[in-house]
Design a protein around this motif. Structure first.
Motif, short mmCIF file in Angstrom:
data_model
loop_
_atom_site.label_atom_id
_atom_site.label_comp_id
_atom_site.label_asym_id
_atom_site.label_seq_id
_atom_site.Cartn_x
_atom_site.Cartn_y
_atom_site.Cartn_z
N SER A 153 9.11 2.24 -6.74
CA SER A 153 8.06 1.75 -5.85
C SER A 153 7.11 0.81 -6.58
O SER A 153 6.59 -0.15 -5.98
N LEU A 154 6.87 1.09 -7.86
CA LEU A 154 6.06 0.18 -8.66
C LEU A 154 6.71 -1.19 -8.75
O LEU A 154 6.04 -2.23 -8.59
N ALA A 155 8.02 -1.21 -8.98
CA ALA A 155 8.74 -2.48 -9.03
C ALA A 155 8.67 -3.20 -7.69
O ALA A 155 8.40 -4.42 -7.63
N GLU A 156 8.88 -2.46 -6.61
CA GLU A 156 8.85 -3.08 -5.29
C GLU A 156 7.45 -3.54 -4.94
O GLU A 156 7.27 -4.59 -4.30
N SER A 157 6.42 -2.78 -5.35
CA SER A 157 5.05 -3.18 -5.04
C SER A 157 4.67 -4.47 -5.76
O SER A 157 3.90 -5.28 -5.23
N LEU A 158 5.20 -4.67 -6.97
CA LEU A 158 4.92 -5.91 -7.67
C LEU A 158 5.48 -7.11 -6.91
O LEU A 158 4.81 -8.15 -6.78
N MET A 159 6.70 -6.94 -6.40
CA MET A 159 7.28 -8.03 -5.62
C MET A 159 6.56 -8.22 -4.30
O MET A 159 6.38 -9.35 -3.82
N LEU A 160 6.12 -7.13 -3.70
CA LEU A 160 5.35 -7.25 -2.47
C LEU A 160 3.99 -7.90 -2.74
O LEU A 160 3.45 -8.62 -1.87
N GLY A 161 3.42 -7.65 -3.91
CA GLY A 161 2.19 -8.35 -4.28
C GLY A 161 2.40 -9.85 -4.38
O GLY A 161 1.54 -10.63 -3.95
N VAL A 162 3.54 -10.23 -4.94
CA VAL A 162 3.87 -11.66 -4.97
C VAL A 162 4.04 -12.20 -3.55
O VAL A 162 3.61 -13.31 -3.24
N LEU A 165 15.51 -1.56 -11.18
CA LEU A 165 15.47 -3.02 -11.12
C LEU A 165 15.97 -3.55 -9.78
O LEU A 165 15.53 -4.62 -9.33
N LEU A 166 16.87 -2.84 -9.15
CA LEU A 166 17.37 -3.28 -7.85
C LEU A 166 16.26 -3.27 -6.80
O LEU A 166 16.37 -3.96 -5.78
N TYR A 167 15.20 -2.51 -7.04
CA TYR A 167 14.09 -2.46 -6.08
C TYR A 167 13.21 -3.70 -6.15
O TYR A 167 12.36 -3.90 -5.28
N PHE A 168 13.38 -4.53 -7.20
CA PHE A 168 12.69 -5.81 -7.21
C PHE A 168 13.25 -6.76 -6.15
O PHE A 168 12.62 -7.74 -5.80
N PHE A 219 0.83 -1.20 0.00
CA PHE A 219 0.00 0.00 0.00
C PHE A 219 0.87 1.26 0.00
O PHE A 219 0.56 2.24 -0.68
N THR A 220 1.96 1.23 0.74
CA THR A 220 2.87 2.38 0.78
C THR A 220 3.46 2.66 -0.59
O THR A 220 3.51 3.82 -1.05
N LYS A 221 3.90 1.61 -1.27
CA LYS A 221 4.47 1.80 -2.60
C LYS A 221 3.43 2.29 -3.59
O LYS A 221 3.73 3.09 -4.48
N LEU A 222 2.19 1.83 -3.43
CA LEU A 222 1.12 2.29 -4.31
C LEU A 222 0.88 3.80 -4.15
O LEU A 222 0.70 4.52 -5.14
N VAL A 223 0.91 4.27 -2.90
CA VAL A 223 0.73 5.70 -2.65
C VAL A 223 1.89 6.49 -3.23
O VAL A 223 1.70 7.58 -3.80
N ILE A 224 3.10 5.97 -3.13
CA ILE A 224 4.26 6.67 -3.69
C ILE A 224 4.18 6.73 -5.21
O ILE A 224 4.53 7.75 -5.82
N ILE A 225 3.70 5.65 -5.83
CA ILE A 225 3.56 5.64 -7.29
C ILE A 225 2.62 6.74 -7.74
O ILE A 225 2.88 7.46 -8.71
#
Length: 602
Positions: free
Chosen positions: A542-551, A409-412, A191-197
């Motif tokens: 944050s979008l990249a990190e949120s995708l990994m957090l979704g996983v 990419l490092l944020y994945f 949720f935090t990464k989504l808000v940052i996006i």
């Protein structure tokens, strides 16, 4: 030919051009004649006519041009050779006759350097002092433009980063003690990464339009308030009766915690971008590369030392006291640090002689038409969408895009790093909190070492190849760490510690690229767009990190940690491949930006 004597004029000149702006010329009055004529902006007048002895100076065969911009000329007396010209023809004659402007030598002498404004003079010192020797120029390049203000800025960063790093370790540790899986931490992170996006580009645009110091202080207040509210919600969760795992995420306090955590991270990201992409460049000097590199290294050391101190301190406290007591201590530290940061921010601006009040479009002459007007409160949604589209457009058009995408990419990598998921994983493995804090502290210590290691890499390979070395080093060690994970049971202490040691060593390469990449981006991004592009870059990350957090939300069981580790490794390998590909296929724009790099020197 009309003879127009101009008095009380101030002119600024640069060798062959004389520039006159916003000045008024007054003439003597002729009976019943008052003619007012406004010259259009940027009209060029060719001074090739003969000057009279009374109203002109002789420049021999010297020919120049005179630029009159936004100038009001009051014609009270115009003496012409043809006395039969009617008043009605004067307007037409003004368009075809060339007035002669009287130039005062004393004005030229005193105003000869006025073309260099305060902003341009500071940023152009290295190019306007050709008399300096090479050693003196090197010494000047290593001297910050505002050393006293820079030291006050370091102190402000120290006070703010200490609290921020302590809180970044405190909240996932405290929440992991409430729930047996990675789900709450992953949901909060997502949720935090989504808000940052969504909010990152808008906040960046607002910061590019508003004054630096007031907006910086406001964001500090917002961040501290959000941290205090988050701490209060977690304390409340520890004091109430335990709830079932299924209803944990549906509690009202958890929704408040989600919102407060998102606001806290968005404010922290905006503050970080402002410090690293804007403030430090002004205080160190954009045309002083050595001083800027040293300032970047100091900022990284401050951040990492605060991470060492914050994580170690909270880890020791959590191993000796209950979570509520530790959270109360953190809340007290937040309240103490806020007035200190505000005072140091004010002192930074004062010691730097108000350089932070400088207009943000100073280096681009004016605001580009694509930036658009200030956000309108009545049309906030459309303004926000426009800011997001503008941020993404500017981000994709930046000349160092591959270097930025490698950083994204490092944020994945969300698990092979001392982040919230790793903290929750180790806590649920039953590892002592002091050991977990020590792991995070050692990772930060490798970052401090990277500030020295990266300087050695740059001297040996150049800035671009040094970035590639850092990425390859990190990818190699993380490959070994992922190979160790399935080979032995991490429930045993020795394989787990070896796994953690490889991650610690990999941080040396990660932080080296973080430091080098920051200077690459500072070189390629204009300062007038630093906040917009910087916050958009964080939004993409944050979008990249949120995708990994979704996983991670889907695979929230601890047994799926190995799968998440493999995905994290692939992202780091992809970052190294992308940067090396960009390095091996340079463009002309890349060559022009990094002419000082040994790779592009003959």
């Amino acid at each position: 030919m009309a003879m127009v004597p101009v008095t009380n004029s101030q002119l600024s000149f640069n060798l062959f051009d004389f520039s006159v702006s916003r000045r008024e010329a007054s003439m003597s009055r002729q009976a019943a004649s008052n003619i007012r004529h406004r010259f259009p902006s940027s009209r060029w007048l060719n001074l090739n006519s003969h000057f009279t002895a009374t109203y002109s100076y002789s420049f021999d065969s010297f020919k120049s041009r005179c630029s009159i911009t936004n100038t009001d000329l009051q014609f009270n007396h115009v003496a012409t050779e043809d006395e039969d010209i009617s008043a009605t023809d004067i307007g037409g004659c003004c368009c075809c006759t060339t007035p002669i402007v009287q130039l005062k030598s004393d004005v030229l002498e005193t105003e000869s350097l006025s073309i260099l404004t305060g902003d341009t003079y500071v940023d152009s010192l290295l190019t306007t002092l050709p008399v300096l020797t090479e050693e003196e120029q090197r010494a000047l390049a290593a001297t910050p433009a505002h050393p006293e203000g820079l030291y006050a800025f370091y102190a402000s960063c120290l006070a703010g980063n200490l609290v921020e790093q302590l809180w970044n370790f405190a909240w996932p540790s405290a929440i992991a003690l409430l729930h047996p899986s990675l789900l709450p931490v992953a949901v909060m992170g997502f949720f935090t990464k989504l808000v940052i996006i969504i909010g990152g580009p808008l906040v960046g645009k607002l910061m590019d339009h508003f004054p630096r110091v007031p907006s910086y202080i406001f964001l500090n207040v917002v961040q501290a308030s959000a941290q205090l509210l988050s701490a209060a919600m977690i304390i409340h969760a520890h004091t109430v009766s335990p709830v079932s795992a299924s209803s944990f995420l549906l509690r009202p306090w958890f929704f408040v915690l989600l919102l407060a955590g998102a606001v806290e991270r968005l404010s922290g990201v905006a503050l970080g971008v402002a410090m690293e992409r804007d403030w430090v460049v002004l205080l160190a000097g954009i045309n002083r590369p050595i001083a800027l590199a040293q300032a970047n290294a100091v900022l990284n050391r401050i951040d990492l030392l605060c991470e060492i101190a914050g994580t170690s301190l909270f880890g020791i406290l959590l191993s000796r006291y209950d979570p509520v007591t530790c959270l109360k201590f953190a809340a007290g530290l937040m309240m103490w640090s806020l007035p200190v940061m505000i005072a140091l921010t004010w002192l930074t601006n004062k010691l730097s002689t108000g350089v932070l009040d400088r207009a943000k479009c100073s280096q681009t002459s004016c605001r580009t038409s694509e930036e658009g007007p200030l956000p309108d409160a009545d049309n906030f949604v459309n303004t926000g969408l426009e800011a997001i589209k503008l941020g993404w457009r500017e981000y994709l058009q930046q000349p160092v895009l591959p270097a930025s995408l490698a950083y994204v990419l490092l944020y994945f990598n969300v698990v092979l790093t001392p982040g919230s998921l790793m903290t929750a994983f180790l806590t649920q493995r039953g590892l002592n909190p002091s050991v977990i804090g020590g792991f995070s502290g050692l990772c930060a210590f490798m970052g401090v070492a990277a500030t020295f290691f990266s300087a050695t890499l740059v001297r040996k390979f150049g800035i671009l190849k040094a970035g590639a070395v850092g990425l390859i080093f990190q990818a190699s060690l993380l490959t070994m760490a992922v190979a160790v994970y399935p080979s032995g049971s991490l429930s045993q202490r020795s394989p787990l510690l070896f796994f953690l040691c490889l991650i610690v060593l990999s941080r040396l390469g990660h932080m080296s690229y973080d430091i080098i990449g920051a200077q690459i981006l500072q070189t390629g991004i204009p300062s007038s767009k630093a906040n917009l592009i910087g916050t958009t870059e964080i939004s993409v990350a944050s979008l990249a990190e949120s995708l990994m957090l979704g996983v991670a939300i889907i695979a929230n069981d601890v047994s799926h940690f190995g799968f998440l580790a493999v995905l994290s490794l692939l992202s780091v390998v992809g970052a190294a491949w992308m940067f090396c590909r960009w390095l091996l296929n340079p463009t002309e724009e890349q060559r022009s930006l990094f002419t000082f790099d040994p790779q592009f020197q003959l």
